[in-house]
Design a protein around this motif. Structure first.
Motif, PDB file in Angstrom:
ATOM      1  N   ASN A 246    -106.795  64.176 -17.048  1.00 32.67           N
ATOM      2  CA  ASN A 246    -108.050  63.953 -16.559  1.00 32.67           C
ATOM      3  C   ASN A 246    -108.144  62.646 -15.496  1.00 32.67           C
ATOM      4  O   ASN A 246    -108.619  63.008 -14.226  1.00 32.67           O
ATOM      5  CB  ASN A 246    -108.787  63.398 -17.587  1.00 32.67           C
ATOM      6  CG  ASN A 246    -109.517  64.179 -18.538  1.00 32.67           C
ATOM      7  OD1 ASN A 246    -109.346  65.439 -18.337  1.00 32.67           O
ATOM      8  ND2 ASN A 246    -109.656  63.814 -19.831  1.00 32.67           N
ATOM      9  N   ARG A 247    -107.102  62.030 -15.330  1.00 34.16           N
ATOM     10  CA  ARG A 247    -106.968  60.925 -14.356  1.00 34.16           C
ATOM     11  C   ARG A 247    -106.413  61.643 -13.000  1.00 34.16           C
ATOM     12  O   ARG A 247    -106.815  61.361 -11.988  1.00 34.16           O
ATOM     13  CB  ARG A 247    -105.670  59.642 -14.814  1.00 34.16           C
ATOM     14  CG  ARG A 247    -106.692  58.557 -15.008  1.00 34.16           C
ATOM     15  CD  ARG A 247    -105.727  57.454 -15.304  1.00 34.16           C
ATOM     16  NE  ARG A 247    -104.615  57.618 -16.281  1.00 34.16           N
ATOM     17  CZ  ARG A 247    -103.478  57.088 -16.391  1.00 34.16           C
ATOM     18  NH1 ARG A 247    -102.818  56.418 -15.395  1.00 34.16           N
ATOM     19  NH2 ARG A 247    -102.635  57.547 -17.236  1.00 34.16           N
TER      20      ARG A 247
ATOM     21  N   GLU B 180    -109.264  63.731 -11.587  1.00 33.58           N
ATOM     22  CA  GLU B 180    -110.399  62.717 -10.765  1.00 33.58           C
ATOM     23  C   GLU B 180    -109.564  62.549  -9.529  1.00 33.58           C
ATOM     24  O   GLU B 180    -110.437  62.220  -8.616  1.00 33.58           O
ATOM     25  CB  GLU B 180    -110.909  61.580 -11.796  1.00 33.58           C
ATOM     26  CG  GLU B 180    -111.687  62.215 -12.860  1.00 33.58           C
ATOM     27  CD  GLU B 180    -112.820  62.758 -12.171  1.00 33.58           C
ATOM     28  OE1 GLU B 180    -113.519  62.243 -11.284  1.00 33.58           O
ATOM     29  OE2 GLU B 180    -113.469  63.863 -13.139  1.00 33.58           O
ATOM     30  N   ARG B 181    -108.311  62.247  -9.725  1.00 33.23           N
ATOM     31  CA  ARG B 181    -107.859  61.417  -8.372  1.00 33.23           C
ATOM     32  C   ARG B 181    -107.875  62.595  -7.218  1.00 33.23           C
ATOM     33  O   ARG B 181    -108.342  62.258  -6.190  1.00 33.23           O
ATOM     34  CB  ARG B 181    -106.184  61.156  -8.680  1.00 33.23           C
ATOM     35  CG  ARG B 181    -105.570  60.963  -7.341  1.00 33.23           C
ATOM     36  CD  ARG B 181    -104.043  60.562  -7.671  1.00 33.23           C
ATOM     37  NE  ARG B 181    -103.536  60.159  -6.319  1.00 33.23           N
ATOM     38  CZ  ARG B 181    -103.104  58.846  -6.296  1.00 33.23           C
ATOM     39  NH1 ARG B 181    -103.373  58.178  -7.011  1.00 33.23           N
ATOM     40  NH2 ARG B 181    -102.331  58.576  -5.223  1.00 33.23           N
TER      41      ARG B 181
ATOM     42  N   GLY C  45    -112.340  64.497  -8.039  1.00 33.66           N
ATOM     43  CA  GLY C  45    -113.488  63.604  -8.224  1.00 33.66           C
ATOM     44  C   GLY C  45    -114.388  62.969  -7.100  1.00 33.66           C
ATOM     45  O   GLY C  45    -115.457  62.564  -7.336  1.00 33.66           O
TER      46      GLY C  45
ATOM     47  N   ARG D 219    -112.526  66.570  -1.405  1.00 35.58           N
ATOM     48  CA  ARG D 219    -111.619  67.147  -2.130  1.00 35.58           C
ATOM     49  C   ARG D 219    -110.768  68.156  -1.398  1.00 35.58           C
ATOM     50  O   ARG D 219    -111.110  68.768  -0.585  1.00 35.58           O
ATOM     51  CB  ARG D 219    -111.858  67.673  -3.347  1.00 35.58           C
ATOM     52  CG  ARG D 219    -112.835  69.238  -3.300  1.00 35.58           C
ATOM     53  CD  ARG D 219    -112.988  69.695  -4.618  1.00 35.58           C
ATOM     54  NE  ARG D 219    -114.021  71.005  -4.560  1.00 35.58           N
ATOM     55  CZ  ARG D 219    -113.441  72.012  -4.065  1.00 35.58           C
ATOM     56  NH1 ARG D 219    -112.044  72.140  -4.025  1.00 35.58           N
ATOM     57  NH2 ARG D 219    -114.060  73.178  -4.203  1.00 35.58           N
TER      58      ARG D 219
ATOM     59  N   HIS E 189    -111.520  72.230 -15.882  1.00 39.19           N
ATOM     60  CA  HIS E 189    -112.740  71.390 -15.317  1.00 39.19           C
ATOM     61  C   HIS E 189    -113.570  72.354 -14.329  1.00 39.19           C
ATOM     62  O   HIS E 189    -114.437  71.906 -13.688  1.00 39.19           O
ATOM     63  CB  HIS E 189    -111.936  70.431 -14.402  1.00 39.19           C
ATOM     64  CG  HIS E 189    -111.328  69.151 -15.299  1.00 39.19           C
ATOM     65  ND1 HIS E 189    -110.322  69.105 -15.548  1.00 39.19           N
ATOM     66  CD2 HIS E 189    -111.987  68.147 -15.613  1.00 39.19           C
ATOM     67  CE1 HIS E 189    -110.116  67.899 -16.317  1.00 39.19           C
ATOM     68  NE2 HIS E 189    -111.133  67.487 -16.333  1.00 39.19           N
TER      69      HIS E 189
END
Length: 186
Positions: A69-70, A73-74, A77, A81, A103
């Motif tokens: 998830n990190r 998001e990096r 998010g 993008r 996602h």
């Protein structure tokens, strides 16, 4: 370096200008050369590299949901993008395709993915992945020939460069018009 250049040239030809990179730690010579090729390609074109589009990892597997998830998001998010991702570790492409799909993003419609070599555990991805391929069989043959020459006491070349090739699969596609212009969410 040639493999990275060829992959980036392929992505650029599809309209991608916002290209993230996921690679091993630059402490290895190979990873450092791949990273430098990425930097050079962007510099030659005056393309911007967003810091959050870069991840250098060490001994990494995305099996950890928190890390997964990190990392998502990096890369994806923010308001800007990447439209494409170079995943330059042995299983990084396979893991990132799984993560982006989880996602709600589509490969290649929302994000194109290029891997480095083919994941041995996934026959479908071996067929579908756009990948930079090292000439593994030729590397093995040349290594064996060098070993035989050495055993025979013959002189050997100490440095041989075998160039990788880009194999285009179905994980890369054209960047959408909106994302091509802004890098914004499609």
């Amino acid at each position: 370096r040639k493999g990275i250049h060829d992959a980036l040239k392929h992505l650029a030809g599809l309209g991608h200008r916002h290209i993230a990179i996921l690679t091993d730690s630059v402490r290895s010579q190979d990873a450092a050369q791949r990273w430098q090729a990425y930097l050079d390609f962007h510099a030659e074109r005056g393309w911007m590299i967003m810091p959050h589009w870069v991840a250098h990892l060490e001994d990494w597997s995305i099996d950890d949901p928190v890390l997964e998830n990190r990392l998502f998001e990096r890369f994806f998010g923010g308001d800007q993008r990447p439209t494409a991702l170079l995943a330059l570790g042995s299983n990084y492409a396979e893991d990132m395709i799984r993560v982006v799909r989880k996602h709600g993003l589509r490969v290649p419609e929302d994000v194109s993915v290029v891997g480095f070599d083919l994941p041995p555990s996934n026959p479908r991805l071996q067929r579908d992945l756009t990948a930079i391929l090292q000439p593994i069989e030729r590397m093995g043959r040349e290594s064996l020939e060098l070993l035989i020459r050495r055993i025979q006491g013959r002189r050997i070349k100490v440095h041989t460069v075998l160039e990788p090739v880009l194999r285009v699969g179905v994980t890369t596609g054209k960047a959408s018009a909106r994302s091509r212009e802004t890098g914004a969410k499609a």
